[in-house]
Each structure stands twice: as structure tokens, then as C-alpha cells.
Design a protein around this motif. Sequence first.
Motif, PDB file in Angstrom:
ATOM      1  N   PRO A  40      28.821 -49.486  26.042  1.00  0.00           N
ATOM      2  CA  PRO A  40      27.806 -50.229  25.276  1.00  0.00           C
ATOM      3  C   PRO A  40      26.381 -49.786  25.623  1.00  0.00           C
ATOM      4  CG  PRO A  40      29.404 -51.735  26.240  1.00  0.00           C
ATOM      5  CD  PRO A  40      29.751 -50.377  26.753  1.00  0.00           C
ATOM      6  N   LYS A  41      26.195 -49.314  26.855  1.00  0.00           N
ATOM      7  CA  LYS A  41      24.864 -48.844  27.273  1.00  0.00           C
ATOM      8  C   LYS A  41      24.420 -47.673  26.399  1.00  0.00           C
ATOM      9  CE  LYS A  41      25.212 -48.892  31.835  1.00  0.00           C
ATOM     10  NZ  LYS A  41      25.407 -48.191  33.095  1.00  0.00           N
ATOM     11  N   LEU A  42      25.325 -46.746  26.172  1.00  0.00           N
ATOM     12  CA  LEU A  42      25.005 -45.578  25.343  1.00  0.00           C
ATOM     13  C   LEU A  42      24.752 -46.014  23.892  1.00  0.00           C
ATOM     14  CD1 LEU A  42      24.790 -42.529  24.758  1.00  0.00           C
ATOM     15  CD2 LEU A  42      27.287 -42.479  24.528  1.00  0.00           C
ATOM     16  N   LEU A  43      25.610 -46.915  23.408  1.00  0.00           N
ATOM     17  CA  LEU A  43      25.445 -47.383  22.028  1.00  0.00           C
ATOM     18  C   LEU A  43      24.093 -48.071  21.878  1.00  0.00           C
ATOM     19  CD1 LEU A  43      29.060 -48.825  21.444  1.00  0.00           C
ATOM     20  CD2 LEU A  43      28.224 -46.498  21.068  1.00  0.00           C
ATOM     21  N   GLY A  44      23.723 -48.859  22.898  1.00  0.00           N
ATOM     22  CA  GLY A  44      22.436 -49.569  22.879  1.00  0.00           C
ATOM     23  C   GLY A  44      21.261 -48.593  22.864  1.00  0.00           C
ATOM     24  N   LEU A  45      21.366 -47.541  23.655  1.00  0.00           N
ATOM     25  CA  LEU A  45      20.278 -46.561  23.732  1.00  0.00           C
ATOM     26  C   LEU A  45      20.058 -45.871  22.377  1.00  0.00           C
ATOM     27  CD1 LEU A  45      21.064 -45.022  27.239  1.00  0.00           C
ATOM     28  CD2 LEU A  45      18.928 -46.177  26.606  1.00  0.00           C
ATOM     29  N   VAL A  46      21.143 -45.580  21.684  1.00  0.00           N
ATOM     30  CA  VAL A  46      21.002 -44.939  20.364  1.00  0.00           C
ATOM     31  C   VAL A  46      20.438 -45.943  19.355  1.00  0.00           C
ATOM     32  CG1 VAL A  46      22.285 -43.923  18.432  1.00  0.00           C
ATOM     33  CG2 VAL A  46      22.760 -43.180  20.775  1.00  0.00           C
ATOM     34  N   GLN A  47      20.932 -47.197  19.440  1.00  0.00           N
ATOM     35  CA  GLN A  47      20.401 -48.225  18.529  1.00  0.00           C
ATOM     36  C   GLN A  47      18.908 -48.428  18.749  1.00  0.00           C
ATOM     37  OE1 GLN A  47      23.341 -51.090  19.540  1.00  0.00           O
ATOM     38  NE2 GLN A  47      24.718 -50.421  17.903  1.00  0.00           N
ATOM     39  N   SER A  51      15.787 -47.989  16.152  1.00  0.00           N
ATOM     40  CA  SER A  51      14.777 -49.034  15.928  1.00  0.00           C
ATOM     41  C   SER A  51      13.375 -48.543  16.250  1.00  0.00           C
ATOM     42  CB  SER A  51      15.063 -50.267  16.791  1.00  0.00           C
ATOM     43  OG  SER A  51      16.362 -50.691  16.574  1.00  0.00           O
ATOM     44  N   GLU A  52      13.283 -47.694  17.258  1.00  0.00           N
ATOM     45  CA  GLU A  52      11.959 -47.192  17.641  1.00  0.00           C
ATOM     46  C   GLU A  52      11.437 -46.127  16.687  1.00  0.00           C
ATOM     47  OE1 GLU A  52      12.353 -45.961  21.698  1.00  0.00           O
ATOM     48  OE2 GLU A  52      12.710 -48.024  22.381  1.00  0.00           O
ATOM     49  N   GLY A  53      12.271 -45.711  15.743  1.00  0.00           N
ATOM     50  CA  GLY A  53      11.780 -44.817  14.693  1.00  0.00           C
ATOM     51  C   GLY A  53      12.067 -43.340  14.871  1.00  0.00           C
ATOM     52  N   TYR A  54      13.030 -43.016  15.740  1.00  0.00           N
ATOM     53  CA  TYR A  54      13.387 -41.588  15.880  1.00  0.00           C
ATOM     54  C   TYR A  54      14.347 -41.189  14.751  1.00  0.00           C
ATOM     55  CZ  TYR A  54      11.294 -41.687  20.517  1.00  0.00           C
ATOM     56  OH  TYR A  54      10.414 -41.793  21.565  1.00  0.00           O
ATOM     57  N   ASN A  55      13.858 -41.303  13.528  1.00  0.00           N
ATOM     58  CA  ASN A  55      14.757 -41.105  12.398  1.00  0.00           C
ATOM     59  C   ASN A  55      14.391 -39.911  11.518  1.00  0.00           C
ATOM     60  OD1 ASN A  55      16.423 -43.432  13.025  1.00  0.00           O
ATOM     61  ND2 ASN A  55      14.609 -44.631  12.492  1.00  0.00           N
ATOM     62  N   GLN A  56      13.467 -39.108  11.982  1.00  0.00           N
ATOM     63  CA  GLN A  56      13.154 -37.867  11.260  1.00  0.00           C
ATOM     64  C   GLN A  56      13.675 -36.691  12.089  1.00  0.00           C
ATOM     65  OE1 GLN A  56      12.270 -38.736   8.376  1.00  0.00           O
ATOM     66  NE2 GLN A  56      11.688 -40.823   8.923  1.00  0.00           N
ATOM     67  N   TYR A  57      13.480 -35.503  11.545  1.00  0.00           N
ATOM     68  CA  TYR A  57      13.998 -34.312  12.218  1.00  0.00           C
ATOM     69  C   TYR A  57      13.636 -34.266  13.704  1.00  0.00           C
ATOM     70  CZ  TYR A  57      14.364 -32.472   7.443  1.00  0.00           C
ATOM     71  OH  TYR A  57      14.665 -32.296   6.133  1.00  0.00           O
ATOM     72  N   MET A 267      20.529 -39.917  18.158  1.00  0.00           N
ATOM     73  CA  MET A 267      21.594 -39.737  19.155  1.00  0.00           C
ATOM     74  C   MET A 267      21.123 -38.843  20.298  1.00  0.00           C
ATOM     75  SD  MET A 267      24.763 -39.705  16.610  1.00  0.00           S
ATOM     76  CE  MET A 267      25.207 -41.243  15.813  1.00  0.00           C
ATOM     77  N   GLN A 268      20.334 -37.850  19.977  1.00  0.00           N
ATOM     78  CA  GLN A 268      19.795 -36.999  21.058  1.00  0.00           C
ATOM     79  C   GLN A 268      18.932 -37.829  21.997  1.00  0.00           C
ATOM     80  OE1 GLN A 268      18.345 -32.976  20.370  1.00  0.00           O
ATOM     81  NE2 GLN A 268      18.748 -33.270  18.187  1.00  0.00           N
ATOM     82  N   GLN A 269      18.126 -38.735  21.427  1.00  0.00           N
ATOM     83  CA  GLN A 269      17.267 -39.593  22.261  1.00  0.00           C
ATOM     84  C   GLN A 269      18.127 -40.462  23.181  1.00  0.00           C
ATOM     85  OE1 GLN A 269      14.054 -39.479  22.595  1.00  0.00           O
ATOM     86  NE2 GLN A 269      13.432 -38.240  20.825  1.00  0.00           N
ATOM     87  N   GLY A 270      19.136 -41.079  22.575  1.00  0.00           N
ATOM     88  CA  GLY A 270      20.003 -41.967  23.358  1.00  0.00           C
ATOM     89  C   GLY A 270      20.715 -41.203  24.465  1.00  0.00           C
ATOM     90  N   ILE A 271      21.283 -40.066  24.114  1.00  0.00           N
ATOM     91  CA  ILE A 271      22.054 -39.284  25.091  1.00  0.00           C
ATOM     92  C   ILE A 271      21.132 -38.763  26.204  1.00  0.00           C
ATOM     93  CG2 ILE A 271      23.470 -37.206  25.432  1.00  0.00           C
ATOM     94  CD1 ILE A 271      24.514 -37.650  22.539  1.00  0.00           C
ATOM     95  N   ALA A 272      19.910 -38.406  25.849  1.00  0.00           N
ATOM     96  CA  ALA A 272      18.960 -37.894  26.859  1.00  0.00           C
ATOM     97  C   ALA A 272      18.784 -38.913  27.981  1.00  0.00           C
ATOM     98  CB  ALA A 272      17.621 -37.560  26.218  1.00  0.00           C
ATOM     99  N   HIS A 273      18.686 -40.203  27.633  1.00  0.00           N
ATOM    100  CA  HIS A 273      18.554 -41.255  28.659  1.00  0.00           C
ATOM    101  C   HIS A 273      19.867 -41.426  29.421  1.00  0.00           C
ATOM    102  CE1 HIS A 273      14.544 -42.673  27.739  1.00  0.00           C
ATOM    103  NE2 HIS A 273      14.844 -42.590  26.451  1.00  0.00           N
TER     104      HIS A 273
END
Length: 380
Positions: A40-47, A51-57, A267-273
Motif C-alpha cells: 500500500p505504501k507504493l500505491l500511496g506514493l503513486v497516488q 494528485s500532486e500533478g505529475y501527469n505530463q511527460y 509511477m516513476q515518481q512513486g517508485i523513485a521514493h
Amino acid sequence: MIESKLPHVGTTIFTAIGKLAKTHNAVNLSQGFPNFNADPKLLGLVQEAISEGYNQYAPMQGVYALREVISEKIEKLYGHYYHPESEITITASATQGIFTAISAFISPNDEVIVFKPAYDCYEPAIELCGGIAVAIQLLGKDFQIDWESFKSAINEKTKAVIINTPHNPTGTILSKQDMLRLQAILKDTDIILISDEVYEHLVFDGNTHESAAKFKDLASRSILCASFGKTFHVTGWKMGYCAAPKELMVEFRKVHQYVVFCANHPMQQGIAHYLKNPDHYLSLGQFYQQKRDYFLNALEGSRFKISPCSGTYFQILDYSAITHESDLSFAQRLIKEHKIASIPISVFNLNNQDNKQLRFCFAKTEETLDRAATILCKIR
Ligand code: GLN
């Protein structure tokens, strides 16, 4: 009339068997994917990233922070430093990384050595480039590489070799001796090594993963292909990365940028953390070894012959004591009559050689493994 570029290629076995499994509501141990959710920690980080707006390239090469933590991880585990700026690229799955690597380096009539049974994405990619896949069958029940055959398969047309350790579909691993042998044979050649290491963290019984990155001369000619799907139980995210020396990575990125441009950004942002904590991948071997042992214990008394796998989340079962039918027809009958799905090995073998072996994925809950084993034990 459309002329096929891949006249001998049909639909991948994973799709064909997966569909049959669904139709017959079978316990599905065929295609390799976990039937439990990710942390759930990983899922939360991607969510959060969404939400924080990392939704472009994302950057074409991948999010820098992620490349940095990958670089640290490889250096710590395998002792080789890849520069995050120029030597690591985030891909939309290992399959895309492998396809891109093959596309970047294989020209018409180039030969690429592959070991059979081989995962099914290598050869079509080679053929699409006009290359020639030179197949070498792995030997014996423990699927050893015959290094003499390998040596004699090399000639001036040999452009690349593809290895896969831990190995899908057999669950075997290459030893340090194997890697040293490979390194010695490739020395003084310009042959590129495409090293499919997507199951790098799924190694059992005290063995260690022998990454191509551990061997200096191999590392200098290798493109390492890795997968977050396997490591973090998120195969549907289609996220991976490649690492290679700068000269190779320059060419890799020329293709990568026009295949996908970049991989999925949030997903890259979430996985990076998430990747910053090594426990998240270092505990994986133990986790899956427990599942393997659970499954094999539950199969005690069955008529399948079992040689425990050393890595991956696949276990091969030999059914030669049960029936003489082909592995494909037995796999289909198991689905229809016994409601259990597996993958026949012959589809990955040289000339579809049938050794009466099926591959079962044990990345499943204990409840599913129990159900599967109960069915398999009743097959006499
Ligand atoms: N790697 C998975 C397996 O071997 C399949 C992935 C796919 O179907 N492309 O089962």
C-alpha cells in the motif's frame, strides 16, 4: 494481400492460455503475475504523485531521481557504477527495453545467439530487424549452457547474445563460473550482451544473482534489462529500466525516444521514493522462496517429478510419469478437465521439442497454491 513480417508468429502463449483459463474458470498458474496486491505504501506514493500533478511527460530518459537511486542500487549490489545521466533509461517495461535494445543494434543479417527455451519476445524482435536468431538448446534436466556449442556458434556475423538469469521459463540461474566463461569467450569480440535480469531479486537457497554488471568486461558490452513489475508485484504497470555504458546507451535512446518517448510519469515518481528503501527488494528472495516451498510441500505425493527452481517465480513440473500426450494438449486438458492452467515449455524450445514439462507460476496466495496443489495431487 498483406505480406506478414512475422509469418510464423501467432498469438503469444500467455494470451492464448490465459484466455482458455478464463473461459474454463481454471486456477491460473500460467502467465507470471502475482494474484495479491502491491505494498500500500507504493500505491500511496503513486497516488500522491498523480494528485500532486505529475501527469505530463517525464523526461525522455526517465525521472532523474529514479535513475539516481537505480544507479546507487546497482553499485551497491553488483559493484558497477552507471552514471544516472547517461547510462540509465527508464522504460515502459523490460519487454520494451529488450525490444529497443534489439532494434538499436541489430541490422539485417546480423546474428543474435539465444538460448532455448527462451522467453518469447526475443526472436520476433530480432526477426523484425532482419536479424537471424541463432538458437542453442540448454542441456539436460538442469538446463545447462553448453559453452562449447556457444563458442562454435560465434562467427563474424554474430552481433549480440541474449542471456536471461534467473531464467524464464526454467527457473534456473547462471553461476559465477558461467558468467566468467561467457566473459572469457566474448573477450576481444565486439559482441553486445543483452542481459535480461528481470527476476534479479528472486534467487533462492542462498544463491546470489550473477548480474552481467558484476563482471567488468561483460559490463562494458552489456545492456542490463530490469523490471519493476516483477520486483514490486505490479506487472500491469509495465515499468522497467535499462543500464548500459554511455556509448551503448546513446544508441539505445535514439530508438527509445521514438518508441515511447518516455515511461509513465507518476509511477516513476512513486517508485523513485519507494526504491530508496532497500528492504523493498532485498526481502523478495525470501518471500518467494517461502512460496516455492509452500507449493512444493503441498505437491508432495503427486505424480509430477519436481526439481526445485533456483530463481524466478516459476516451477517446472515433469509429467512424464502421468501421460505421453504432448505438453500443449496436456496443458489444455488440465484447464478444461481439471481447472488448472499452466504453460507448456515446448513453445520456448528449439524446434518445439517436447520434454513433458509444464511451467507453474507460484506468485500466488497460499489459498490459490493450496487449490492448485489439491488438483495436481489428484492427477494420477
Ligand atoms: N513474463 C510473463 C510470463 O512469463 C508474461 C508476460 C507477458 O505475457 N507478456 O509469464
